[in-house]
Design an enzyme around this catalytic site. Structure first.
Site, PDB file in Angstrom:
ATOM      1  CG  ASN A  54      -1.837   1.188   1.276  1.00 50.51           C
ATOM      2  OD1 ASN A  54      -2.440   1.523   0.246  1.00 50.51           O
ATOM      3  ND2 ASN A  54      -1.987   1.840   2.415  1.00 50.51           N
ATOM      4  CG  HIS A  88      -1.026   6.160   4.486  1.00 52.09           C
ATOM      5  ND1 HIS A  88      -2.405   6.079   4.476  1.00 52.09           N
ATOM      6  CD2 HIS A  88      -0.710   7.037   5.472  1.00 52.09           C
ATOM      7  CE1 HIS A  88      -2.896   6.854   5.422  1.00 52.09           C
ATOM      8  NE2 HIS A  88      -1.886   7.457   6.042  1.00 52.09           N
ATOM      9  CG  ASP A 122      -3.407   3.334   6.602  1.00 53.54           C
ATOM     10  OD1 ASP A 122      -3.218   2.780   5.501  1.00 53.54           O
ATOM     11  OD2 ASP A 122      -4.251   4.221   6.772  1.00 53.54           O
TER      12      ASP A 122
END
Ligand code: GAR
Length: 188
Positions: free
Chosen positions: A102, A104, A140
């Protein structure tokens, strides 16, 4: 390593990933969005796995299973979330644990969640940035693979700051994915 990319929005991070030559088998989007056109422009099949709801009735586990089915149908081995705005559930980590990346728009562990840039401005920090990490069930979190700082300017709005962060993400995410493909493992 066969790559599948997930996206939701404008697709500028997706554009950077595909433009940098990351060999994607498929792009999955969770809603109609420009990322579909970005995939098409690079000759990568885009599949809309539409969320049936954005409200409390949303069945996150069932939705995640649909996404995993699409990824496995193309024998994807590495999943890259490039601006994907649906939080995924256990089925993807059962199928792809340690192989979901991911990007972020903040320096994790600061400012987790969907409004990281706004939160950074509201907190008055002078430096924020972006993080490429291995995604886990906890949103996250997960091992950090790459991080870079971006200075916050006194006159920044959420939009101006986010755009400068994205300039860095467009370099950091493709570089991280290329490094993973070259060494054949996610963690160095
Ligand atoms: C990027 O800043 C990415 O970090 C963020 O969405 C943006 C996508 O930009 N992702 C998240 O916030 C995930 N929680 P784009 O639509 O221009 O590619």
């Amino acid at each position: 390593m066969l790559v599948g990319v997930l996206a939701s929005g404008g697709g500028s991070i997706l554009e950077a990933v595909l433009g940098a030559g990351v060999p994607a088998e498929v792009v999955l989007v969770d809603r109609p969005c420009p990322a579909t056109d970005v995939a098409a422009a690079h000759g990568v099949p885009a599949v809309l796995v539409a969320r049936e709801s954005f409200g409390p009735s949303f069945d996150r586990v069932a939705y995640t299973e649909r996404l995993v089915d699409e990824l496995q149908a193309r024998e994807v081995e590495l999943v890259v979330m490039a601006g994907f705005m649906t939080v995924l559930e256990k089925p993807i980590f059962d199928a792809y644990g340690g192989r979901v990346l991911n990007t972020h728009p903040a320096l994790l562990p600061s400012f987790r969640g969907a409004h990281a840039v706004r939160q950074a401005i509201e907190a008055g920090v002078k430096v924020t940035g972006c993080t490429v990490h291995v995604a886990t069930l906890e949103v996250d979190e997960g091992p950090i693979l790459a991080q870079e700082a971006v200075a916050v300017r006194p006159d920044d709005t959420e939009a101006t700051l986010h755009e400068r962060i994205k300039v860095v993400e467009r370099r950091l995410l493709p570089a991280t994915v290329h490094a993973i493909i070259e060494r054949g493992t996610v963690l160095p």
